[in-house]
Design an enzyme around this catalytic site. Structure first.
Site, short mmCIF file in Angstrom:
data_model
loop_
_atom_site.label_atom_id
_atom_site.label_comp_id
_atom_site.label_asym_id
_atom_site.label_seq_id
_atom_site.Cartn_x
_atom_site.Cartn_y
_atom_site.Cartn_z
N CYS A 93 35.17 42.05 34.37
CA CYS A 93 35.88 40.78 34.56
C CYS A 93 35.05 39.77 35.35
O CYS A 93 35.28 38.58 35.24
CB CYS A 93 37.21 41.03 35.25
SG CYS A 93 37.05 41.89 36.83
N GLN A 119 43.14 37.46 32.63
CA GLN A 119 41.87 38.15 32.39
C GLN A 119 42.00 39.11 31.21
O GLN A 119 41.13 39.15 30.33
CB GLN A 119 41.47 38.92 33.66
CG GLN A 119 40.18 39.72 33.51
CD GLN A 119 38.97 38.82 33.34
OE1 GLN A 119 38.73 37.95 34.17
NE2 GLN A 119 38.19 39.02 32.29
N HIS A 170 46.40 40.74 36.91
CA HIS A 170 45.56 39.61 36.49
C HIS A 170 45.68 39.45 34.96
O HIS A 170 44.74 39.71 34.22
CB HIS A 170 44.10 39.90 36.89
CG HIS A 170 43.19 38.70 36.86
ND1 HIS A 170 43.62 37.42 36.60
CD2 HIS A 170 41.84 38.60 37.07
CE1 HIS A 170 42.59 36.59 36.64
NE2 HIS A 170 41.51 37.28 36.93
N ARG A 182 46.96 31.57 42.11
CA ARG A 182 46.25 32.80 42.51
C ARG A 182 46.70 33.09 43.94
O ARG A 182 46.41 32.30 44.85
CB ARG A 182 44.74 32.60 42.41
CG ARG A 182 43.95 33.68 43.12
CD ARG A 182 42.47 33.65 42.79
NE ARG A 182 42.24 34.13 41.44
CZ ARG A 182 41.05 34.47 40.96
NH1 ARG A 182 39.98 34.39 41.73
NH2 ARG A 182 40.92 34.89 39.71
N ASP A 209 34.89 46.84 37.25
CA ASP A 209 35.29 45.81 38.21
C ASP A 209 34.76 46.24 39.58
O ASP A 209 34.35 47.40 39.75
CB ASP A 209 36.83 45.67 38.23
CG ASP A 209 37.31 44.52 39.11
OD1 ASP A 209 36.49 43.65 39.48
OD2 ASP A 209 38.52 44.48 39.44
N ARG A 216 38.01 33.39 28.85
CA ARG A 216 39.08 33.05 29.79
C ARG A 216 39.70 31.71 29.40
O ARG A 216 40.91 31.56 29.34
CB ARG A 216 38.54 32.98 31.23
CG ARG A 216 38.20 34.32 31.85
CD ARG A 216 39.45 35.17 32.05
NE ARG A 216 40.44 34.48 32.87
CZ ARG A 216 40.42 34.41 34.20
NH1 ARG A 216 39.49 35.04 34.88
NH2 ARG A 216 41.37 33.74 34.86
N1 NVA Z 1 39.81 43.17 41.30
C1 NVA Z 1 39.12 41.93 41.55
C2 NVA Z 1 39.20 41.05 40.35
C3 NVA Z 1 38.46 39.74 40.48
C4 NVA Z 1 38.59 38.89 39.27
C5 NVA Z 1 39.72 41.24 42.75
O1 NVA Z 1 40.95 41.18 42.84
O2 NVA Z 1 38.97 40.79 43.62
N1 CP Z 2 37.42 37.10 36.64
C1 CP Z 2 37.88 36.19 37.51
O1 CP Z 2 39.08 35.98 37.67
O2 CP Z 2 36.90 35.51 38.17
P1 CP Z 2 37.10 34.52 39.40
O3 CP Z 2 37.59 35.37 40.55
O4 CP Z 2 35.76 33.92 39.66
O5 CP Z 2 38.13 33.51 39.03
#
Ligand code: NVA
Ligand code: CP
Length: 314
Positions: A272, A141, A138, A111, A230, A300
């Protein structure tokens, strides 16, 4: 070679690294292993003797726990490297980290902030790399979301999914899916918050799906099978700090019961997570009987297990 292939090593970086048939077979595999785990059977241990290294440059609940638990349940061992542990691209260059981790591990999940960091891990590493979210996309997801829609609606093919909010990394992975799998995807966002224009154009040009960008939630959601939300501010550097000025742009884009009334009784809610309840969605919608958010979170793990089984040739 697809964009996810690096010198013969397949990685999972973008959903459209794979075609529709491969996605169908991955979803079948995810359902099969989900059922096996739900039965209590713990004899399927294809990851026995293998290690997964997880790099997190950003916080996480679902991604960290679902990868670690999933890899463990299938017999393997997962290693967590948090934001302060390795200083990706700071303490040490990404291309060096990729080659060191490949000497110890069978698979890497990452990540990152910059999408290029993820690509560098895949280019310089010699083991498969799985995208656990970047500023750009992502894919894990949306694979979990695809599984959830299949379970809740019978099938994913042809379903109308209306995303309401910021045209962010989640939207980009929906666009990647729409480029290879037939759905009707609408991104409904305020002006100035549209998803990447070239990715939108490529997804539309693929001719596989109907892909639209809209600025009118009440019109966009008509006949939707799914309304998807989201956060309005992502973990991308600086967005959370924009605060009120950013949130004001989303006036009229909250997912609430009025929006569900406009969509029709067939419509279900997905998000998500994490959610900022009271901003992008109301408590009422979040806790409603048409909310799929916790089934979606559980999936997930099942989607990712199928992805890792595929990448490791198990
Ligand atoms: N758009 C959000 C998704 C989190 C799973 C982020 O990048 O923070
Ligand atoms: N949806 C998701 O990726 O959650 P986290 O940021 O908690 O991993």
């Amino acid at each position: 070679m697809t964009p996810g292939d690096v010198e013969g090593t397949a990685s999972f970086l973008h959903i459209n690294d794979w075609d529709g048939a491969k996605i169908d077979s991955l979803l079948d595999r995810a359902s099969e292993v989900k059922a096996l785990l739900a039965s209590g059977d713990r004899t399927f241990r294809p990851f026995e003797g293998k290690t997964l290294c997880m790099i997190f440059a950003k916080p996480s609940l679902r991604t960290r726990v679902s990868f670690e638990t999933g890899f463990h349940l299938l017999g393997g061992h997962a290693i967590y490297l948090g934001p302060k542990d390795i200083g990706l691209g700071g303490r040490e260059e990404t291309r060096d980290i990729a080659r060191v981790l490949s000497r110890f591990n069978d698979i890497i999940m990452a990540r990152t902030f910059a999408h290029q960091d993820l690509l560098d891990l895949a280019v310089y590493g010699s083991v498969p790399v799985v995208n656990g979210l970047t500023d750009f996309n992502h894919p894990c997801q949306i694979m979990a979301d695809a599984l959830t829609i299949q379970e809740a609606c019978g099938e994913l093919r042809g379903k109308k999914i209306v995303y309401v909010g910021d045209g962010n990394n989640i939207v980009h992975s929906w666009l990647e899916l729409a480029a290879v799998y037939p759905i009707h995807f609408v991104c409904c966002c305020p002006r100035g918050f549209e998803p990447d224009a070239s990715l939108t154009a490529r997804s539309q040009a693929s001719g596989i799906s109907t892909v639209e960008v809209s600025h009118d939630p009440a019109v966009a959601v008509k006949g939707a099978d799914i309304i998807y939300g989201d956060v309005w501010a992502s973990m991308n550097a600086g967005q959370k700090e924009e605060g009120r000025s950013r949130y004001m742009a989303f006036d009229g884009f909250q997912i609430n019961t009025d929006l569900f009334a406009a969509a029709g009784p067939q419509c279900k809610f997905m998000h998500c997570l994490p959610a900022e309840r009271g901003l992008e969605c109301t408590d009422e919608v979040f806790e409603s009987e048409f909310s799929l958010v916790f089934q979606e979170a559980e999936n997930r793990m099942h989607a990712q297990n199928a992805i890792m089984l595929e990448l490791l040739g198990c």
